[in-house]
Motif scaffolding. Structure first.
Motif, PDB file in Angstrom:
ATOM      1  N   ASP A  73     -45.286 -30.897  -0.762  1.00 19.23           N
ATOM      2  CA  ASP A  73     -46.211 -29.774  -0.902  1.00 19.23           C
ATOM      3  C   ASP A  73     -46.039 -28.778   0.246  1.00 19.23           C
ATOM      4  OD1 ASP A  73     -47.162 -31.474   1.019  1.00 19.23           O
ATOM      5  OD2 ASP A  73     -49.197 -31.647   0.189  1.00 19.23           O
ATOM      6  N   ILE A  74     -45.750 -29.278   1.461  1.00 20.95           N
ATOM      7  CA  ILE A  74     -45.536 -28.381   2.596  1.00 20.95           C
ATOM      8  C   ILE A  74     -44.254 -27.577   2.414  1.00 20.95           C
ATOM      9  CG2 ILE A  74     -45.046 -28.299   5.071  1.00 20.95           C
ATOM     10  CD1 ILE A  74     -46.893 -30.627   5.473  1.00 20.95           C
ATOM     11  N   THR A 121     -51.985 -28.048   0.045  1.00 16.60           N
ATOM     12  CA  THR A 121     -51.858 -29.174   0.984  1.00 16.60           C
ATOM     13  C   THR A 121     -53.181 -29.797   1.399  1.00 16.60           C
ATOM     14  OG1 THR A 121     -51.925 -27.737   2.940  1.00 16.60           O
ATOM     15  CG2 THR A 121     -49.771 -28.101   1.902  1.00 16.60           C
ATOM     16  N   ASN A 123     -54.656 -29.175   4.015  1.00 18.01           N
ATOM     17  CA  ASN A 123     -54.475 -29.457   5.438  1.00 18.01           C
ATOM     18  C   ASN A 123     -55.545 -28.701   6.232  1.00 18.01           C
ATOM     19  OD1 ASN A 123     -53.619 -29.791   8.083  1.00 18.01           O
ATOM     20  ND2 ASN A 123     -51.453 -29.518   7.582  1.00 18.01           N
TER      21      ASN A 123
END
Length: 218
Positions: A73-74, A121, A123
């Motif tokens: 995904d990154i 992500t 994140n």
């Protein structure tokens, strides 16, 4: 002599756009006191360099993703960001729009990329550091331009200034929703946005009010 309505500067020669802000010049052209510079940058070369740099970055990202086993995904998010950046910069080189307007819009594009990065992500680094950092950078950029061009910049770019003020407060919403792990940067972004809005109201009230009136009457 041709003049720029935004910068208030006059120019001799056969210029069509202001070299400071890239706005269209008005008035009759006068011969320049300096010899004509025949050296011109090739737009085709710039496009090829941009395409090569973007392609090289994509290859490096894919290689690193495989070499150090980065999450897919990154890698995908970074590649999408590079492609969007290429398309946006290519549009600048091909169509040569107002440079300052492009730069102001570019911050919005970068924020959209950061939001997409987070959606893919999840994140928390994006919401804690990246988005507030981009908002702060945009506000500092706006503050410098307002200080340099003063009322002329506010008159031409008021809606983008207001966008950046609103976006500067967005990190507080991220904190309230529990999407951050550290709220200091978000609070700094909100504080800078508030101080910047206060400065606009105090020092450029007339120009800001005129532009806001035009926005709502359009």
């Amino acid at each position: 002599m041709k003049r720029c309505g935004k910068c208030g500067v006059g120019f001799t020669g056969d210029l069509d756009r202001c070299p400071l802000c890239q706005a269209e010049l008005t008035g009759e052209a006068e011969p320049s006191a300096f010899p004509k510079n025949e050296v011109r940058k090739s737009g085709a070369v710039a496009l090829r360099v941009l395409a090569f740099a973007t392609g090289a970055c994509l290859l490096v990202m894919l290689f690193l993703g495989r070499l150090v086993s980065l999450p897919g995904d990154i890698v995908l998010t970074v590649c999408l960001g590079l492609v969007v950046n290429y398309l946006f910069v290519r549009n600048i080189l091909v169509h040569t729009p107002d440079f300052l307007r492009v730069v102001v819009r570019y911050f919005l594009i970068v924020l959209a990329i950061a939001a997409l990065w987070y959606l893919i992500t999840r994140n928390p680094v994006v919401t804690t550091f990246v988005i507030p950092g981009i908002c702060l950078l945009a506000l500092v950029f706006d503050a410098v331009l307002v200080a340099v061009f003063r009322g002329t910049f506010v008159s031409g770019y008021a809606k983008y200034l207001l966008f950046d003020v609103v976006l500067g407060l967005i990190p507080l919403a991220l904190v309230a929703l529990g999407l951050t792990t550290w709220d200091v940067l978000a609070n700094v972004s909100a504080l800078v946005a508030s101080v910047f809005l206060l400065a606009l109201v105090v020092f450029t009230r007339k120009q800001l009010a005129d532009e806001v009136r035009k926005l709502f009457s359009a």
